[in-house]
Write an enzyme that holds these catalytic residues in place. Structure first.
Site, PDB file in Angstrom:
ATOM      1  N   ALA A 141       8.574   1.007  51.484  1.00 16.04           N
ATOM      2  CA  ALA A 141       7.203   1.527  51.513  1.00 16.04           C
ATOM      3  C   ALA A 141       6.222   0.622  50.768  1.00 16.04           C
ATOM      4  O   ALA A 141       5.097   1.026  50.509  1.00 16.04           O
ATOM      5  CB  ALA A 141       7.174   2.926  50.918  1.00 16.04           C
ATOM      6  N   ASP A 273      12.851   8.805  41.805  1.00 13.27           N
ATOM      7  CA  ASP A 273      11.943   8.036  42.665  1.00 13.27           C
ATOM      8  C   ASP A 273      10.885   8.960  43.267  1.00 13.27           C
ATOM      9  O   ASP A 273      10.403   8.748  44.373  1.00 13.27           O
ATOM     10  CB  ASP A 273      12.708   7.310  43.784  1.00 13.27           C
ATOM     11  CG  ASP A 273      11.901   6.185  44.425  1.00 13.27           C
ATOM     12  OD1 ASP A 273      10.911   5.732  43.816  1.00 13.27           O
ATOM     13  OD2 ASP A 273      12.258   5.773  45.546  1.00 13.27           O
ATOM     14  N   LEU A 311      11.276   6.004  54.569  1.00 12.48           N
ATOM     15  CA  LEU A 311      11.239   6.838  53.375  1.00 12.48           C
ATOM     16  C   LEU A 311      10.283   6.243  52.354  1.00 12.48           C
ATOM     17  O   LEU A 311      10.238   5.017  52.168  1.00 12.48           O
ATOM     18  CB  LEU A 311      12.636   6.963  52.762  1.00 12.48           C
ATOM     19  CG  LEU A 311      13.630   7.863  53.510  1.00 12.48           C
ATOM     20  CD1 LEU A 311      15.031   7.707  52.919  1.00 12.48           C
ATOM     21  CD2 LEU A 311      13.199   9.312  53.464  1.00 12.48           C
ATOM     22  N   GLY A 313       9.734   7.143  48.699  1.00 12.85           N
ATOM     23  CA  GLY A 313      10.024   7.917  47.505  1.00 12.85           C
ATOM     24  C   GLY A 313      10.605   9.269  47.865  1.00 12.85           C
ATOM     25  O   GLY A 313      10.974   9.532  49.016  1.00 12.85           O
TER      26      GLY A 313
END
Length: 390
Positions: A141, A273, A311, A313
């Site tokens: 990300a 995370d 994804l 986090g």
């Protein structure tokens, strides 16, 4: 003097039944069972009967919470920290992901300035700089526009004294090993992550000073039986600690159990995370300058993804991470506690001050029910959270 009595104490190295903790000026001054620890006549008493008292939780990778993102708004660190004790978190590393380097400088300035007057909350133990020296092939990300080649001049102000405690980089990049050596010599913990490193490159990074692996299995090559790659090297290296996100989304529960079997409580560090949606309902949030969509999956679990499906986090709280680690591995509560208390504290070099219940350590405490629910959190002997009775 504050006295906590009738507790089951998990240090986490041992269990003390009918335990007593004496606290003075924010630190633990005595610990033991009721038969051996006398209670001063003028002590303030907290009766912890039926509860487990453990060291406060430490999260090495937290991107934000309560709708706030540390990278987008570094000044939000103190605001978010006020709410973290509800999940037992007493210390954390605010994580700044790949972005203009000025964002790291702003976060350093935020920590240097200190909290606002009257503030109480979880202690920022320093920054985790996740990037910008990452492999574009494993950017996850992270915005590729801000990825950079390793350069010593970019980290001139990255030291523990200037609030940088952990740096994640891709060790196979040209110039990365020199950066690893420089940061490690300063006392910064260097981690391998968002990387395409093969086994040999990973071993060279460990020799240079890498001592951590960021979210094992995520944003790195797969583990193969003829090419173990970075994950295989991390699992094999007895001197390296690995971070794992046990939300059942980032890593399959069976793989969490395998990582546990390989590393054990002293070399496995549970992290969340978590990002801005932690503590919030599903919806649209940010991580750095990316929009993140948080939706509820078929199991009723909130999942954070970019529009591409990557994804971004998690929405995992630390107490839930603790419960899931026990569920996935069958380990004891004491063993699981080590992964979020003594193990991260030791990695950061603060194991005598935090992460354990011992005389001389800060009285950062979490009171848990037998079903591992947080009912009270104390930081330096001051109660920062008490669960409301339903």
């Amino acid at each position: 003097m504050l006295c906590i009595q009738r507790a089951t104490l998990l240090t986490p190295d041992e269990q003390i039944d009918d335990g007593v903790l004496l606290i003075d000026r924010g630190r633990i001054v005595a610990i033991g069972d009721a038969a051996h620890i006398g209670v001063p006549a003028d002590a303030e008493i907290i009766d912890a009967g039926g509860l487990i008292v453990a060291p406060g939780f430490i999260d090495l990778q937290l991107n934000g919470a309560f709708g706030e993102d540390f990278t987008w708004a570094p000044e939000s660190i103190w605001r978010v920290a006020e709410g973290l004790p509800r999940w037992g978190v007493t210390g954390f590393l605010p994580t700044i992901i790949t972005s203009p380097l000025q964002k790291v400088a702003q976060a350093q300035e935020t920590l240097e300035a200190g909290p606002p007057s009257g503030w109480r909350g979880s202690i920022p133990l320093g920054l985790h700089c996740e990037g910008p020296f990452l492999n574009p092939q494993k950017k996850g990300a992270h915005n590729p526009a801000y990825l950079r080649a390793p350069a010593l001049e970019d980290v001139a102000a990255w030291t523990p004294d200037q609030h940088v405690r952990l740096v994640t980089l891709a060790p196979e990049l040209e110039g990365a090993l020199e950066l690893v050596q420089t940061l490690a010599q300063r006392g910064v913990v260097v981690s391998a992550g968002h990387s395409m490193a093969n086994y040999e490159q990973a071993r060279a990074a460990f020799a240079a000073g890498v001592r951590y692996g960021t979210h094992l299995f995520n944003a790195m090559p797969p583990l193969e039986h003829r090419e173990p790659g970075l994950p295989g090297a991390l699992l094999h290296a007895t001197e390296v600690t690995v971070g794992v996100i046990p939300d059942g989304i980032h890593v399959h529960p069976a793989i969490v159990a395998l990582a546990w079997a390989a590393k054990g409580p002293s070399r496995l560090s549970v992290v969340t995370d978590a990002m801005a949606a932690l503590g919030m309902p599903p919806g649209r949030y940010q991580i750095a300058d990316h929009e993140v969509f948080v939706t509820e999956d078929a199991r009723g679990v909130n999942v954070a993804r970019l529009a591409s499906g990557t994804l971004a986090g998690s929405v995992l709280s630390m107490d839930e991470a603790l419960r899931r680690l026990i569920l996935y591995t069958g380990c004891t509560l004491g063993q699981a506690l080590a992964t979020i208390t003594s193990t991260p504290a030791d990695l950061l070099g603060i194991g005598r001050e935090r992460g354990r219940l011992r005389a001389g350590a800060w009285a950062d405490l979490v009171f848990l029910t037998p079903t591992i629910e947080v009912v009270r959190t104390m930081i330096a002997g001051v109660t920062c959270y008490v669960r409301e009775e339903s």
